[in-house]
Design a protein around this motif. Structure first.
Motif, PDB file in Angstrom:
ATOM      1  N   TYR A 158      11.696  -2.173   0.604  1.00  0.00           N
ATOM      2  CA  TYR A 158      12.522  -0.965   0.650  1.00  0.00           C
ATOM      3  C   TYR A 158      12.003   0.134  -0.277  1.00  0.00           C
ATOM      4  O   TYR A 158      12.455   1.272  -0.193  1.00  0.00           O
ATOM      5  N   VAL A 159      11.088  -0.210  -1.178  1.00  0.00           N
ATOM      6  CA  VAL A 159      10.714   0.734  -2.236  1.00  0.00           C
ATOM      7  C   VAL A 159      10.249   2.094  -1.710  1.00  0.00           C
ATOM      8  O   VAL A 159      10.778   3.131  -2.145  1.00  0.00           O
ATOM      9  N   PRO A 160       9.278   2.148  -0.771  1.00  0.00           N
ATOM     10  CA  PRO A 160       8.826   3.479  -0.347  1.00  0.00           C
ATOM     11  C   PRO A 160       9.926   4.326   0.266  1.00  0.00           C
ATOM     12  O   PRO A 160      10.037   5.518  -0.047  1.00  0.00           O
ATOM     13  N   THR A 161      10.761   3.700   1.112  1.00  0.00           N
ATOM     14  CA  THR A 161      11.842   4.457   1.739  1.00  0.00           C
ATOM     15  C   THR A 161      12.778   5.030   0.687  1.00  0.00           C
ATOM     16  O   THR A 161      13.162   6.209   0.737  1.00  0.00           O
ATOM     17  N   LEU A 162      13.118   4.187  -0.289  1.00  0.00           N
ATOM     18  CA  LEU A 162      14.030   4.633  -1.350  1.00  0.00           C
ATOM     19  C   LEU A 162      13.435   5.801  -2.122  1.00  0.00           C
ATOM     20  O   LEU A 162      14.105   6.820  -2.365  1.00  0.00           O
ATOM     21  N   ILE A 163      12.162   5.670  -2.487  1.00  0.00           N
ATOM     22  CA  ILE A 163      11.544   6.710  -3.305  1.00  0.00           C
ATOM     23  C   ILE A 163      11.532   8.044  -2.564  1.00  0.00           C
ATOM     24  O   ILE A 163      11.975   9.070  -3.086  1.00  0.00           O
ATOM     25  N   ILE A 222       7.623   6.663   7.640  1.00  0.00           N
ATOM     26  CA  ILE A 222       7.870   5.238   7.411  1.00  0.00           C
ATOM     27  C   ILE A 222       8.855   4.702   8.438  1.00  0.00           C
ATOM     28  O   ILE A 222       8.684   3.616   8.998  1.00  0.00           O
ATOM     29  N   THR A 223       9.918   5.495   8.702  1.00  0.00           N
ATOM     30  CA  THR A 223      10.931   5.042   9.657  1.00  0.00           C
ATOM     31  C   THR A 223      10.325   4.809  11.034  1.00  0.00           C
ATOM     32  O   THR A 223      10.526   3.765  11.653  1.00  0.00           O
ATOM     33  N   PHE A 224       9.564   5.802  11.502  1.00  0.00           N
ATOM     34  CA  PHE A 224       9.004   5.648  12.847  1.00  0.00           C
ATOM     35  C   PHE A 224       7.956   4.546  12.880  1.00  0.00           C
ATOM     36  O   PHE A 224       7.878   3.778  13.846  1.00  0.00           O
ATOM     37  N   GLY A 225       7.151   4.447  11.814  1.00  0.00           N
ATOM     38  CA  GLY A 225       6.173   3.371  11.753  1.00  0.00           C
ATOM     39  C   GLY A 225       6.849   2.018  11.783  1.00  0.00           C
ATOM     40  O   GLY A 225       6.440   1.108  12.513  1.00  0.00           O
ATOM     41  N   ALA A 226       7.925   1.875  10.970  1.00  0.00           N
ATOM     42  CA  ALA A 226       8.650   0.601  10.937  1.00  0.00           C
ATOM     43  C   ALA A 226       9.243   0.305  12.305  1.00  0.00           C
ATOM     44  O   ALA A 226       9.186  -0.822  12.797  1.00  0.00           O
ATOM     45  N   GLY A 227       9.818   1.341  12.943  1.00  0.00           N
ATOM     46  CA  GLY A 227      10.419   1.123  14.253  1.00  0.00           C
ATOM     47  C   GLY A 227       9.393   0.737  15.298  1.00  0.00           C
ATOM     48  O   GLY A 227       9.693  -0.005  16.242  1.00  0.00           O
ATOM     49  N   ALA A 228       8.169   1.225  15.136  1.00  0.00           N
ATOM     50  CA  ALA A 228       7.148   0.940  16.144  1.00  0.00           C
ATOM     51  C   ALA A 228       6.511  -0.426  15.932  1.00  0.00           C
ATOM     52  O   ALA A 228       6.180  -1.108  16.895  1.00  0.00           O
ATOM     53  N   LEU A 229       6.339  -0.857  14.687  1.00  0.00           N
ATOM     54  CA  LEU A 229       5.546  -2.064  14.430  1.00  0.00           C
ATOM     55  C   LEU A 229       6.387  -3.282  14.075  1.00  0.00           C
ATOM     56  O   LEU A 229       6.073  -4.398  14.489  1.00  0.00           O
ATOM     57  N   PRO A 286       8.644  14.934   1.119  1.00  0.00           N
ATOM     58  CA  PRO A 286       9.147  13.558   1.052  1.00  0.00           C
ATOM     59  C   PRO A 286       9.950  13.169   2.286  1.00  0.00           C
ATOM     60  O   PRO A 286       9.872  12.015   2.744  1.00  0.00           O
ATOM     61  N   LEU A 287      10.676  14.140   2.830  1.00  0.00           N
ATOM     62  CA  LEU A 287      11.477  13.840   4.019  1.00  0.00           C
ATOM     63  C   LEU A 287      10.570  13.434   5.181  1.00  0.00           C
ATOM     64  O   LEU A 287      10.842  12.453   5.889  1.00  0.00           O
ATOM     65  N   LEU A 288       9.470  14.172   5.332  1.00  0.00           N
ATOM     66  CA  LEU A 288       8.561  13.863   6.439  1.00  0.00           C
ATOM     67  C   LEU A 288       7.875  12.516   6.213  1.00  0.00           C
ATOM     68  O   LEU A 288       7.717  11.724   7.151  1.00  0.00           O
ATOM     69  N   LEU A 289       7.480  12.261   4.948  1.00  0.00           N
ATOM     70  CA  LEU A 289       6.843  10.973   4.660  1.00  0.00           C
ATOM     71  C   LEU A 289       7.797   9.828   4.983  1.00  0.00           C
ATOM     72  O   LEU A 289       7.413   8.816   5.574  1.00  0.00           O
ATOM     73  N   MET A 290       9.082  10.027   4.599  1.00  0.00           N
ATOM     74  CA  MET A 290      10.061   8.980   4.872  1.00  0.00           C
ATOM     75  C   MET A 290      10.266   8.816   6.370  1.00  0.00           C
ATOM     76  O   MET A 290      10.374   7.687   6.877  1.00  0.00           O
ATOM     77  N   ALA A 291      10.312   9.925   7.096  1.00  0.00           N
ATOM     78  CA  ALA A 291      10.443   9.830   8.547  1.00  0.00           C
ATOM     79  C   ALA A 291       9.251   9.074   9.126  1.00  0.00           C
ATOM     80  O   ALA A 291       9.396   8.264  10.046  1.00  0.00           O
ATOM     81  N   LEU A 335       0.835  -1.201   0.000  1.00  0.00           N
ATOM     82  CA  LEU A 335       0.000   0.000   0.000  1.00  0.00           C
ATOM     83  C   LEU A 335       0.873   1.255   0.000  1.00  0.00           C
ATOM     84  O   LEU A 335       0.645   2.196  -0.773  1.00  0.00           O
ATOM     85  N   LEU A 336       1.903   1.237   0.865  1.00  0.00           N
ATOM     86  CA  LEU A 336       2.820   2.381   0.940  1.00  0.00           C
ATOM     87  C   LEU A 336       3.490   2.608  -0.404  1.00  0.00           C
ATOM     88  O   LEU A 336       3.585   3.740  -0.882  1.00  0.00           O
ATOM     89  N   SER A 337       3.931   1.504  -1.037  1.00  0.00           N
ATOM     90  CA  SER A 337       4.617   1.632  -2.314  1.00  0.00           C
ATOM     91  C   SER A 337       3.697   2.240  -3.349  1.00  0.00           C
ATOM     92  O   SER A 337       4.099   3.070  -4.161  1.00  0.00           O
ATOM     93  N   ARG A 338       2.437   1.821  -3.292  1.00  0.00           N
ATOM     94  CA  ARG A 338       1.452   2.322  -4.231  1.00  0.00           C
ATOM     95  C   ARG A 338       1.409   3.847  -4.190  1.00  0.00           C
ATOM     96  O   ARG A 338       1.468   4.529  -5.209  1.00  0.00           O
ATOM     97  N   TYR A 339       1.335   4.403  -2.956  1.00  0.00           N
ATOM     98  CA  TYR A 339       1.261   5.843  -2.847  1.00  0.00           C
ATOM     99  C   TYR A 339       2.607   6.496  -3.060  1.00  0.00           C
ATOM    100  O   TYR A 339       2.695   7.616  -3.570  1.00  0.00           O
ATOM    101  N   ALA A 340       3.683   5.755  -2.704  1.00  0.00           N
ATOM    102  CA  ALA A 340       5.018   6.322  -2.907  1.00  0.00           C
ATOM    103  C   ALA A 340       5.289   6.516  -4.393  1.00  0.00           C
ATOM    104  O   ALA A 340       5.774   7.570  -4.813  1.00  0.00           O
ATOM    105  N   VAL A 341       4.965   5.510  -5.230  1.00  0.00           N
ATOM    106  CA  VAL A 341       5.261   5.663  -6.648  1.00  0.00           C
ATOM    107  C   VAL A 341       4.330   6.706  -7.275  1.00  0.00           C
ATOM    108  O   VAL A 341       4.709   7.387  -8.217  1.00  0.00           O
ATOM    109  N   ASN A 342       3.137   6.849  -6.725  1.00  0.00           N
ATOM    110  CA  ASN A 342       2.242   7.901  -7.189  1.00  0.00           C
ATOM    111  C   ASN A 342       2.871   9.264  -6.990  1.00  0.00           C
ATOM    112  O   ASN A 342       2.825  10.139  -7.848  1.00  0.00           O
ATOM    113  N   PHE A 343       3.473   9.410  -5.827  1.00  0.00           N
ATOM    114  CA  PHE A 343       4.126  10.645  -5.433  1.00  0.00           C
ATOM    115  C   PHE A 343       5.353  10.889  -6.308  1.00  0.00           C
ATOM    116  O   PHE A 343       5.659  12.001  -6.706  1.00  0.00           O
ATOM    117  N   TRP A 344       6.033   9.774  -6.635  1.00  0.00           N
ATOM    118  CA  TRP A 344       7.331   9.827  -7.301  1.00  0.00           C
ATOM    119  C   TRP A 344       7.177  10.287  -8.743  1.00  0.00           C
ATOM    120  O   TRP A 344       8.014  10.980  -9.278  1.00  0.00           O
TER     121      TRP A 344
END
Lengths: 242, 218
Positions: free
Chosen positions: B167-172, B197-204, B190-195, A169-178
């Motif tokens: 890794y895709v969302p973090t990379l993007i 993901i980081t905090f979400g990953a760290g929490a879950l 994008p920086l905030l979105l990535m942050a 799901l995250l990737s879906r929105y990430a690539v949309n953004f990208w």
């Protein structure tokens, strides 16, 4: 009488043995009707010509590629919470089917994109997220294949499926953004503004129903195979013990 | 938990190999790309954010299978599982240790490689910030992947296959933040979105990883 009765492999085998021919037959009828109707009895689109007809494979396959993952998520959750083996085996059985649908969607999309956009592949959000979905399927199938103990494999793939769903799901929105891409928006949404015209709509719906039934039939058949394989393994193990 | 962390750090530094390997790989990527695509500064500047992020990601991936494999083989993972701290805590500490020996050094040397890649000057703070915020997510996701594949013989390739799509969302978002920063555009989103993901990953993810470890030890 509750739905959980069907979690009993014996009951499941009985019911699916009865249901499988009907579902397969209905799938065949729908697909044959929908595809023949779509390919031969609809007019060419005024802009896209006859290439529009690939929609009857492309859209249903793409829908089912995503729905197969959702079904795997649900069955994985059932396995993790209630430990019904049939559920885990159904998830295992659905994965290659989902991967195949993903590949069909990608290939027909490429065949459609070539004349329409002048390219086989574009790094467009929808295309890219489908490629990533295909990778998720590959990882899931590979993990099933790599772990020897079936219960361990079911647990691990279940966890992977849940985490993978979040990230898909995250990737879906990430690539949309990208990247904002070429692919058109939803053609079957409820508000009729962007919908395809009625001549294409009816055979398309028939095709979608056909793909859903095809998916159910394939998953039923594959789950039956998995259950039989599991029984065979149990028999072999018992033989060795004796 | 501190003991687990210090033990892992000490092992990583003394055992060698894994510690410097990621850094060396990161350096190699930054050297090979200009050789491959040609040395024009303008081209390099344009692809620098992506290459640096992909390099960091692959360098991180390279060291993932060491997180649990050695402990699993010599049995210390069983001891950790019976220790009086929850498995989730152990997993989180393992991920933190992995980040301290790969992600943090990668972040610290990244300005030097950015210089080699001719990244525009205004991109540097964004590169540092995005790697600092993003590499913990890479470590945490990787720890989850390593936990899934710990019982598998020769699981390295499988691990890559499982982890890369995650890794895709973090990379993007990471590469996008650097790219926008380097072009002088607004890069906070994008920086905030990535942050996130980081905090979400760290929490879950520690819970998912701990569940996978328990299954593998059963």
């Amino acid at each position: 009488m509750s739905i959980w009765e069907y979690a009993n492999p014996k009951k499941f085998m009985q019911t699916s043995a009865w249901a499988l021919p009907w579902v397969s037959g209905a799938a065949a009828v729908c697909l044959v009707t929908g595809l023949i109707w779509g390919f031969f009895f609809t007019p060419d689109d005024y802009r896209q010509g006859s290439t529009v007809k690939i929609i009857y494979l492309h859209v249903p396959a793409a829908m089912m590629a995503i729905n197969a993952w959702v079904m795997m998520l649900v069955t994985s959750l059932i396995w993790i919470v209630r430990r019904h083996h049939v559920s885990a085996l159904a998830a295992k059985a659905a994965a290659p089917v989902g991967l195949t649908f993903t590949l069909i969607a990608l290939v027909t999309g490429a065949l459609w994109g070539q004349p329409m956009w002048g390219t086989w592949w574009a790094w467009d959000p929808r295309l890219t997220s489908f490629l990533i979905l295909g990778l998720f399927y590959l990882g899931y199938i590979a993990l099933w294949a790599a772990v020897d103990n079936p219960d361990t494999a079911a647990d691990l793939t279940g966890v992977l499926c849940i985490v993978g769903s979040v990230f898909a799901l995250l990737s879906r929105y990430a690539v949309n953004f990208w990247n904002q891409g070429l692919h058109q928006g939803a053609s079957l949404s409820m508000d009729a503004e962007e919908n395809v015209a009625d001549v294409f709509w009816v055979p398309l719906v028939v095709c979608i129903v056909g793909f859903i039934l095809l998916f159910v039939a394939l998953v039923l058949a594959r789950t039956r195979t998995e259950i039989r394989a599991r029984r065979l393994a149990a028999l072999v193990a018992r033989e060795r013990m004796a | 938990m501190i003991a687990v962390l210090t033990r892992d750090l000490r092992l990583a530094i003394r055992a060698g190999g894994g510690f410097g390997l990621g850094l060396a790989f990161f350096l190699l990527v930054a050297v090979l790309v200009p050789l491959g695509v040609g040395p024009e500064p303008a081209t390099l500047a344009r692809i620098a954010p992506g290459i640096l992020w992909v390099g960091a990601l692959l360098a991180c991936l390279l060291t993932l299978d060491r997180i649990f494999a050695l402990d699993f083989e010599d049995g210390s993972l069983d001891l950790l599982a019976t220790a009086p701290i929850p498995m989730e805590g152990t997993v989180a500490m393992k991920a933190l240790a992995h980040w301290l020996v790969t992600g943090l050094p990668l972040t610290l040397v990244s300005p030097v490689l950015a210089l080699l890649m001719n990244l525009p000057a205004q991109g540097y703070p964004w590169l540092l910030a995005s790697l600092l915020l993003g590499t913990p997510a890479l470590s945490m996701i990787g720890t989850f992947g390593a936990a899934l594949t710990v019982g598998v013989k020769r699981g390295g390739l499988l691990l890559s296959l499982i982890v890369l799509p995650l890794y895709v969302p973090t990379l993007i978002f990471g590469a996008e933040a650097v790219k926008r920063g380097a072009q002088g555009m607004e890069a906070a989103v994008p920086l905030l979105l990535m942050a996130g993901i980081t905090f979400g990953a760290g929490a879950l993810l520690p819970f998912a990883a701990a569940a996978a470890i328990r299954v593998n030890l059963r």
